[in-house]
Design a protein around this motif. Sequence first.
Motif, mmCIF file in Angstrom:
data_model
loop_
_atom_site.group_PDB
_atom_site.id
_atom_site.type_symbol
_atom_site.label_atom_id
_atom_site.label_comp_id
_atom_site.label_asym_id
_atom_site.label_seq_id
_atom_site.Cartn_x
_atom_site.Cartn_y
_atom_site.Cartn_z
ATOM 1 N N GLU A 239 0.826 -1.205 0.000
ATOM 2 C CA GLU A 239 0.000 0.000 0.000
ATOM 3 C C GLU A 239 0.861 1.255 0.000
ATOM 4 O OE1 GLU A 239 -2.431 -0.449 3.408
ATOM 5 O OE2 GLU A 239 -3.749 -1.980 2.516
ATOM 6 N N ALA A 240 1.939 1.236 0.754
ATOM 7 C CA ALA A 240 2.821 2.410 0.803
ATOM 8 C C ALA A 240 3.482 2.648 -0.550
ATOM 9 C CB ALA A 240 3.880 2.223 1.896
ATOM 10 N N LEU A 241 3.949 1.572 -1.206
ATOM 11 C CA LEU A 241 4.574 1.719 -2.521
ATOM 12 C C LEU A 241 3.570 2.217 -3.555
ATOM 13 C CD1 LEU A 241 6.806 -1.490 -2.633
ATOM 14 C CD2 LEU A 241 7.546 0.870 -2.305
ATOM 15 N N MET A 242 2.326 1.728 -3.479
ATOM 16 C CA MET A 242 1.304 2.165 -4.419
ATOM 17 C C MET A 242 0.968 3.638 -4.223
ATOM 18 S SD MET A 242 -0.546 1.407 -6.963
ATOM 19 C CE MET A 242 -0.375 -0.385 -6.986
ATOM 20 N N ALA A 243 0.858 4.065 -2.948
ATOM 21 C CA ALA A 243 0.570 5.473 -2.667
ATOM 22 C C ALA A 243 1.704 6.370 -3.154
ATOM 23 C CB ALA A 243 0.349 5.667 -1.167
ATOM 24 N N ASP A 244 2.951 5.926 -2.967
ATOM 25 C CA ASP A 244 4.096 6.705 -3.434
ATOM 26 C C ASP A 244 4.111 6.792 -4.961
ATOM 27 O OD1 ASP A 244 6.767 7.996 -2.782
ATOM 28 O OD2 ASP A 244 7.405 6.394 -4.121
ATOM 29 N N HIS A 248 3.780 10.297 -7.192
ATOM 30 C CA HIS A 248 4.745 10.704 -8.217
ATOM 31 C C HIS A 248 4.053 10.924 -9.566
ATOM 32 C CE1 HIS A 248 8.621 10.559 -6.244
ATOM 33 N NE2 HIS A 248 8.255 9.452 -5.601
ATOM 34 N N ALA A 249 3.078 10.045 -9.875
ATOM 35 C CA ALA A 249 2.359 10.202 -11.135
ATOM 36 C C ALA A 249 1.558 11.500 -11.155
ATOM 37 C CB ALA A 249 1.445 8.999 -11.359
ATOM 38 N N GLU A 250 0.926 11.829 -10.016
ATOM 39 C CA GLU A 250 0.155 13.069 -9.931
ATOM 40 C C GLU A 250 1.057 14.284 -10.038
ATOM 41 O OE1 GLU A 250 -3.020 15.255 -6.878
ATOM 42 O OE2 GLU A 250 -2.128 13.303 -6.396
ATOM 43 N N GLU A 251 2.231 14.231 -9.397
ATOM 44 C CA GLU A 251 3.166 15.353 -9.463
ATOM 45 C C GLU A 251 3.688 15.536 -10.884
ATOM 46 O OE1 GLU A 251 7.326 16.821 -7.322
ATOM 47 O OE2 GLU A 251 6.313 14.975 -6.700
ATOM 48 N N SER A 252 3.975 14.416 -11.569
ATOM 49 C CA SER A 252 4.444 14.506 -12.952
ATOM 50 C C SER A 252 3.364 15.088 -13.862
ATOM 51 C CB SER A 252 4.859 13.122 -13.446
ATOM 52 O OG SER A 252 5.903 12.603 -12.657
ATOM 53 N N GLY A 253 2.079 14.722 -13.601
ATOM 54 C CA GLY A 253 0.981 15.269 -14.387
ATOM 55 C C GLY A 253 0.830 16.763 -14.210
ATOM 56 N N LYS A 254 1.008 17.243 -12.975
ATOM 57 C CA LYS A 254 0.915 18.680 -12.722
ATOM 58 C C LYS A 254 2.033 19.425 -13.453
ATOM 59 C CE LYS A 254 -1.394 18.430 -8.213
ATOM 60 N NZ LYS A 254 -1.270 18.718 -6.774
ATOM 61 N N GLU A 255 3.256 18.877 -13.420
ATOM 62 C CA GLU A 255 4.364 19.541 -14.106
ATOM 63 C C GLU A 255 4.114 19.587 -15.609
ATOM 64 O OE1 GLU A 255 7.841 17.444 -13.034
ATOM 65 O OE2 GLU A 255 7.918 18.231 -10.969
ATOM 66 N N THR A 256 3.521 18.520 -16.163
ATOM 67 C CA THR A 256 3.214 18.494 -17.596
ATOM 68 C C THR A 256 2.183 19.556 -17.954
ATOM 69 O OG1 THR A 256 3.703 16.129 -17.642
ATOM 70 C CG2 THR A 256 2.471 17.031 -19.499
#
Length: 266
Positions: A239-244, A248-256
Amino acid sequence: MERKRFECTALPSGWKREEVTRKSGLSAGKSDVYYYSPSGKKFRSKPQLARYLGNSMDLSSFDFRTGKMLISKLNKNRQRLRFDSANQGKPDLNTSLPVRQTASIFKQPVTKVTNHPNNKVKMDPQKAVEQPRQLFWEKKLTGLNAFDIAEEIIKTMDLPKGLQGVGPGCTDETLLSAIASALHTSSNPITGQLSAAVEKNPGVWLNTSQPLCKAFMVTDEDIRKQEELVQQVRKKLEEALMADMLAHAEESGKETDIVQDKEDDL
């Protein structure tokens, strides 16, 4: 005596360096060096100067005789400071146990020299044995704790009721460390202290190859509970790895999106 006073550029502004050359006596031709602060205070040695300046200036590379900074020492100090700053805060990954090996008093094998047939060399056929360990060395592990990223102490696991310590001052934390150390350093089965006499006099009957605990038996129920605990820990890790990963995917989407907005503005 001939006195010459110069500005000392290696020290803060206002400091003077005086060189006094002796013209008579057995020490004729030799010179003494003194330093004067902006207020006129005289210094006859580097330790006096260092005590006066304190932490305001590093004089480890300062040559008191010439009044200059030694480049070789200065570079070495800089390299040492960079090394210390680079390694500061890194965790200590040394996993060696604080075990003191006692000097062996037992018979040791010797090498038989055959080059001299007339020599009589005694040879002990006994093989080399492992040096004896210090008794109750596990007490050195007392007070050692694991910390998380927030520098908070991680709670240790609860030991089964069947595990009971043996020896002076043996706590649950020391017992846990001793068992974990025995599991990692010994290839023999961990059975605990099998002799009943160890409770009366552990200093005499203690088996140093076993941890400081009474003899115990691992039951099927203990194995089942441990399997459930491992499954729970694996689930939490997943669960911790999935949340991390999602973060990261959400942060990358915001930067895009930000880059796309800037390109649209252009």
